[in-house]
Design a protein around this motif. Structure first.
Motif, PDB file in Angstrom:
ATOM      1  N   LYS A 135       0.852  -1.191   0.000  1.00  0.00           N
ATOM      2  CA  LYS A 135       0.000   0.000   0.000  1.00  0.00           C
ATOM      3  C   LYS A 135       0.888   1.241   0.000  1.00  0.00           C
ATOM      4  CE  LYS A 135      -3.705  -2.254   2.659  1.00  0.00           C
ATOM      5  NZ  LYS A 135      -4.552  -2.169   3.868  1.00  0.00           N
ATOM      6  N   GLN A 173      -0.731   4.822   0.934  1.00  0.00           N
ATOM      7  CA  GLN A 173      -1.105   4.855   2.346  1.00  0.00           C
ATOM      8  C   GLN A 173       0.128   4.970   3.232  1.00  0.00           C
ATOM      9  OE1 GLN A 173      -2.443   2.876   0.002  1.00  0.00           O
ATOM     10  NE2 GLN A 173      -4.468   2.092   0.586  1.00  0.00           N
ATOM     11  N   SER A 214       4.540  -3.332  -4.213  1.00  0.00           N
ATOM     12  CA  SER A 214       3.230  -2.974  -4.764  1.00  0.00           C
ATOM     13  C   SER A 214       2.776  -3.983  -5.820  1.00  0.00           C
ATOM     14  CB  SER A 214       3.258  -1.566  -5.366  1.00  0.00           C
ATOM     15  OG  SER A 214       4.219  -1.467  -6.397  1.00  0.00           O
ATOM     16  N   ARG A 252       1.065  -6.935  -4.202  1.00  0.00           N
ATOM     17  CA  ARG A 252      -0.037  -6.534  -3.322  1.00  0.00           C
ATOM     18  C   ARG A 252      -1.234  -7.454  -3.503  1.00  0.00           C
ATOM     19  NH1 ARG A 252      -0.350  -1.157  -4.550  1.00  0.00           N
ATOM     20  NH2 ARG A 252      -1.630  -1.615  -6.363  1.00  0.00           N
ATOM     21  N   MET A 267      -7.156  -1.772  -3.733  1.00  0.00           N
ATOM     22  CA  MET A 267      -6.929  -0.337  -3.538  1.00  0.00           C
ATOM     23  C   MET A 267      -8.063   0.420  -4.206  1.00  0.00           C
ATOM     24  SD  MET A 267      -3.635   0.569  -2.298  1.00  0.00           S
ATOM     25  CE  MET A 267      -2.779   1.706  -3.383  1.00  0.00           C
ATOM     26  N   PHE A 279      -6.526   5.971  -4.902  1.00  0.00           N
ATOM     27  CA  PHE A 279      -5.175   5.641  -4.446  1.00  0.00           C
ATOM     28  C   PHE A 279      -4.370   4.938  -5.539  1.00  0.00           C
ATOM     29  CE2 PHE A 279      -6.238   5.683   0.377  1.00  0.00           C
ATOM     30  CZ  PHE A 279      -6.064   7.066   0.377  1.00  0.00           C
ATOM     31  N   GLU A 312      -0.853   6.308  -6.985  1.00  0.00           N
ATOM     32  CA  GLU A 312       0.331   5.450  -7.095  1.00  0.00           C
ATOM     33  C   GLU A 312       0.938   5.550  -8.484  1.00  0.00           C
ATOM     34  OE1 GLU A 312       1.078   1.190  -5.276  1.00  0.00           O
ATOM     35  OE2 GLU A 312       0.091   0.988  -7.231  1.00  0.00           O
ATOM     36  N   ASP A 345     -11.829   3.776   3.551  1.00  0.00           N
ATOM     37  CA  ASP A 345     -10.405   3.521   3.775  1.00  0.00           C
ATOM     38  C   ASP A 345      -9.898   4.370   4.940  1.00  0.00           C
ATOM     39  OD1 ASP A 345      -7.689   2.456   2.455  1.00  0.00           O
ATOM     40  OD2 ASP A 345      -7.410   4.544   3.057  1.00  0.00           O
TER      41      ASP A 345
END
Length: 411
Positions: free
Chosen positions: A180, A183, A222, A225, A229, A233, A237, A279
């Motif tokens: 993440k 975040q 990432s 992951r 998401m 977000f 990214e 979130d």
């Protein structure tokens, strides 16, 4: 008779002097202060030796036991630390939460994380407002690579106490390990906002640098992951990895022109608060961080988070614009106080709520609703001892008078 009386008096005086020589009066507060300084200098054995001078009858005895155990842990004397902690837990005292927190951490360090988690849960059941327990439980889970579970514990800790900087850092670290990226970026920035000279300062700046550059290690995290998401977000990214903020045509808002501040700028420029997005980072961090950009306070905000970096451009700004930096701090305090007083994650709901958790000198004292601008206590109320455990609970009527059954609890 006079001779006997004199002899008796001399005997008493001699006995008293002998007692003082073997049990001299000590200034325990001063000793603890000296020992803490030695601890901070890495002189753990010297600190431990000082703590041992404080007798059991001293009012600071249990504080000294905690501090001594902490120095023992730092000196890898885990068995001795465990024995000291158990002594501290043998009689009820106001340092129970801290001792339990250290007890769990020592148990984890000694290779028994399962027992450590049980200790933390036992303590949290009694002291649910002691934020250090959430931190150390979260650390134990992070060490076991149980990142999802750690995240939930750390989130709860941040609702209880948004001022414990280490919670922000550990949440960011756990988020990063789950891929993440955005975040984690927001958590690391927020740690620096709270504690620009904190012990995790260098780690935060290092991670922010790696994310800003899109290092192979960060991209690998990432790419692997597993959690979903939000579209916003994901877009942020992609913006980070595109390095659009490094383009010569992208104008930095401040004189301090580096990769991290450029990426912070583009993130805060593009991110928008979404009331419907549940979130944690959206509801907890975005409203505050976005406000600094939207209200044209980006410059002092950036210089605040890098306040401890020894660069002339930063230190010159700090000297000249102290009031601007104070405004950033005050805005942050007002925002975080609302979180602490309501423990409500959703930003929109939080802003409409009145104070629910009440503090005195930063210490939680009660939970309940008020009316008439706080003049009257109404409805169900709970009151707490200084460590946060329940001392009494009952109900107030609409006139602010106690009604019905009230319960009182021993410490």
């Amino acid at each position: 008779m006079k001779h006997l009386i004199i002899t008796a008096a001399l005997s008493f005086l001699a006995s008293n002097l002998f007692s003082q020589e073997n049990n001299p009066l000590v200034n325990s507060g001063q000793i603890i202060g000296q020992a803490v300084k030695l601890h901070d200098e890495g002189k753990y054995k010297e600190a431990i030796s000082l703590y041992k001078q404080i007798p059991e009858a001293d009012t600071n005895y249990y504080q000294a036991l905690y501090e001594m155990a902490y120095s023992m842990v730092s000196d890898s004397q885990y068995t001795e630390a465990l024995s000291t902690i158990k002594t501290g837990l043998s009689i009820a005292n106001t340092h129970f939460p801290s001792l339990y927190s250290l007890y769990g951490s020592v148990t984890d360090n000694m290779g028994d994380p399962a027992k450590a988690l049980l200790i933390f849960d036992t303590a949290l059941n009694k002291y649910p407002s002691f934020s250090e327990l959430y931190l150390n439980k979260g650390i134990t889970l992070l060490n076991q690579k149980q990142y999802t579970k750690a995240e939930e514990v750390l989130k709860m800790g941040l609702l209880v106490n948004p001022y414990l900087g280490s919670l922000h850092y550990k949440l960011g670290y756990g988020a990063l390990q789950q891929g993440k990226t955005v975040q984690a970026f927001l958590s690391f920035v927020s740690y620096l906002l709270l504690q620009p000279a904190g012990k995790y300062k260098n780690s935060c700046i290092n991670y922010l640098s790696q994310i800003s550059k899109g290092s192979d290690e960060i991209k690998q995290l990432s790419d692997s992951r597993e959690t979903e998401m939000s579209d916003q977000f994901l877009t942020l990214e992609r913006i980070i990895y595109s390095r659009i903020a490094f383009d010569k045509k992208y104008d930095p808002l401040i004189k301090l022109d580096d990769q991290i501040s450029r990426q912070i700028q583009v993130i805060l420029e593009k991110v928008e608060y979404d009331e419907k997005d549940n979130d944690f980072w959206m509801q907890y961090y975005v409203p505050l961080l976005k406000s600094f950009y939207a209200e044209k306070k980006f410059e002092p905000f950036i210089y605040r988070i890098f306040a401890d970096v020894k660069m002339d451009v930063i230190q010159d700004y700090i000297k000249k614009r102290e009031k601007n930096l104070d405004e950033i701090v005050n805005n942050t305090v007002n925002y975080l106080n609302k979180i602490r007083e309501t423990r409500e994650l959703n930003y929109s709901k939080r802003n409409e709520m009145s104070t629910l958790f009440h503090f005195e000198n930063g210490v939680l004292i009660a939970k309940g609703n008020t009316k008439d601008n706080g003049e009257k206590l109404v409805g169900d109320w709970e009151f707490y001892y200084s460590p946060g455990n329940l001392s009494s609970k009952g109900k107030y009527d609409d006139d602010g008078k106690r009604t019905g059954l009230w319960q009182y609890f021993f410490f």
